[in-house]
Design a protein around this motif. Structure first.
Motif, PDB file in Angstrom:
ATOM      1  N   LEU A 102     -12.017 -27.809   2.214  1.00  0.00           N
ATOM      2  CA  LEU A 102     -13.353 -27.814   2.788  1.00  0.00           C
ATOM      3  C   LEU A 102     -14.010 -29.161   2.530  1.00  0.00           C
ATOM      4  O   LEU A 102     -13.995 -29.675   1.407  1.00  0.00           O
ATOM      5  N   LYS A 103     -14.618 -29.706   3.567  1.00  0.00           N
ATOM      6  CA  LYS A 103     -15.262 -31.015   3.463  1.00  0.00           C
ATOM      7  C   LYS A 103     -16.599 -30.900   2.731  1.00  0.00           C
ATOM      8  O   LYS A 103     -17.261 -29.857   2.757  1.00  0.00           O
ATOM      9  N   ALA A 104     -16.996 -31.987   2.113  1.00  0.00           N
ATOM     10  CA  ALA A 104     -18.240 -31.993   1.343  1.00  0.00           C
ATOM     11  C   ALA A 104     -19.477 -31.948   2.247  1.00  0.00           C
ATOM     12  O   ALA A 104     -20.429 -31.215   1.973  1.00  0.00           O
ATOM     13  N   GLN A 105     -19.475 -32.722   3.313  1.00  0.00           N
ATOM     14  CA  GLN A 105     -20.685 -32.914   4.123  1.00  0.00           C
ATOM     15  C   GLN A 105     -21.313 -31.619   4.643  1.00  0.00           C
ATOM     16  O   GLN A 105     -22.531 -31.401   4.469  1.00  0.00           O
ATOM     17  N   PRO A 106     -20.559 -30.722   5.282  1.00  0.00           N
ATOM     18  CA  PRO A 106     -21.209 -29.509   5.811  1.00  0.00           C
ATOM     19  C   PRO A 106     -21.851 -28.655   4.715  1.00  0.00           C
ATOM     20  O   PRO A 106     -22.928 -28.078   4.919  1.00  0.00           O
ATOM     21  N   ILE A 107     -21.211 -28.587   3.562  1.00  0.00           N
ATOM     22  CA  ILE A 107     -21.720 -27.740   2.487  1.00  0.00           C
ATOM     23  C   ILE A 107     -22.939 -28.377   1.830  1.00  0.00           C
ATOM     24  O   ILE A 107     -23.936 -27.695   1.549  1.00  0.00           O
ATOM     25  N   PHE A 108     -22.903 -29.678   1.583  1.00  0.00           N
ATOM     26  CA  PHE A 108     -24.078 -30.359   1.031  1.00  0.00           C
ATOM     27  C   PHE A 108     -25.276 -30.189   1.954  1.00  0.00           C
ATOM     28  O   PHE A 108     -26.392 -29.881   1.500  1.00  0.00           O
ATOM     29  N   ASP A 109     -25.057 -30.377   3.252  1.00  0.00           N
ATOM     30  CA  ASP A 109     -26.168 -30.270   4.206  1.00  0.00           C
ATOM     31  C   ASP A 109     -26.679 -28.837   4.322  1.00  0.00           C
ATOM     32  O   ASP A 109     -27.887 -28.603   4.460  1.00  0.00           O
ATOM     33  N   ALA A 110     -25.775 -27.862   4.262  1.00  0.00           N
ATOM     34  CA  ALA A 110     -26.190 -26.457   4.348  1.00  0.00           C
ATOM     35  C   ALA A 110     -27.020 -26.065   3.130  1.00  0.00           C
ATOM     36  O   ALA A 110     -28.034 -25.367   3.249  1.00  0.00           O
ATOM     37  N   VAL A 111     -26.612 -26.520   1.951  1.00  0.00           N
ATOM     38  CA  VAL A 111     -27.380 -26.231   0.741  1.00  0.00           C
ATOM     39  C   VAL A 111     -28.772 -26.850   0.844  1.00  0.00           C
ATOM     40  O   VAL A 111     -29.782 -26.213   0.514  1.00  0.00           O
ATOM     41  N   ASP A 112     -28.853 -28.086   1.294  1.00  0.00           N
ATOM     42  CA  ASP A 112     -30.157 -28.732   1.461  1.00  0.00           C
ATOM     43  C   ASP A 112     -31.051 -27.940   2.413  1.00  0.00           C
ATOM     44  O   ASP A 112     -32.270 -27.856   2.222  1.00  0.00           O
TER      45      ASP A 112
END
Length: 246
Positions: free
Chosen positions: A62-72
């Motif tokens: 799993l890539k970092a970007q989608p999860i970081f943005d979803a958490v934000d």
């Protein structure tokens, strides 16, 4: 409390959120639960959430970007949520952990799939890595469901009887004692006389003693982290003799 669950399979949560205690807790506004498909936060035309690992190897990460943005996107303003990564390498979930999480303002569950996560999610985003046990599931959704159920039932007002959660197995450090209901005699199988006595002090002693017995027979490892009273130590010795072991 607000619980956010990040998953690329949000439909999996339909049943658990629309039945039983969780449904009632949502209706009573004790908890707000939202399931977010973090694929919608993936960049690019095809909204890809996984990629091959650097250095080679089997599987996808799993890539970092989608999860970081979803958490934000789901974080409450001016709050510091507990961000829980469902991962077999995490700490085993237990009742003490459920009680700790139940005191938070917001929980965010990250449900993974594929071979694993980009390590930057673990290092720079997550506050807790949690596992249901020493076995592998297809993804983190079932683990997040189990934890959500365990946590929500601890919230004030979620259960009809406020003392129910207090007397659950593991809440006291021991397994729960046996329970009986009517009729007092079913097909020759009778309820213990002590429970029909009306003597609440004696009944409470019986329940505590049987809780010790059940723990001793089924989960003696729980005694390692449980401090017994002098009376309980005496009861346990009696139980050992009754069960024919020392």
């Amino acid at each position: 409390m607000k619980i956010d669950i990040l998953s690329i399979f949000p439909e999996m949560f339909t049943g658990i959120l629309t039945e039983s205690i969780i449904k009632k807790a949502i209706e009573k506004q004790i908890v707000e639960i939202k399931v977010t498909d973090f694929r919608q936060y993936a960049e690019g035309k095809h909204q890809v959430v996984d990629d091959y690992p650097y250095g080679g190897g089997a599987g996808m990460l799993l890539k970092a970007q989608p999860i970081f943005d979803a958490v934000d996107a789901v974080k409450l303003p001016e709050k510091k949520p507990r961000i829980i990564l469902m991962d077999p390498a995490g700490k085993p979930f237990n009742q003490k952990m459920a009680e700790e999480f139940a005191r938070e303002d917001q929980l965010i569950f990250i449900c993974g799939h594929y071979e694993g996560y980009d390590e930057r999610i673990r290092e720079h985003l997550v506050t807790d890595e949690v596992s249901l046990g020493d076995y592998i599931l297809t993804g983190g959704e079932i683990g997040a469901m189990a934890m959500t159920d365990s946590i929500v039932r601890l919230l004030p007002g979620a259960l009809g009887n406020a003392s129910s959660a207090v007397h659950d197995s593991f809440s006291s450090g021991l397994l729960e004692h046996p329970h009986y209901t009517r009729p007092a005699d079913y097909a020759g199988m009778k309820v213990p006389d002590v429970l029909l006595s009306g003597n609440h002090a004696v009944i409470e002693d019986w329940r505590r003693r049987e809780s010790l017995r059940r723990t001793y027979l089924r989960r003696p490892d729980l005694f390692d982290s449980y401090t017994m009273s002098e009376k309980e130590e005496q009861w346990l010795e009696e139980i050992k003799n009754e069960e024919g072991t020392k």
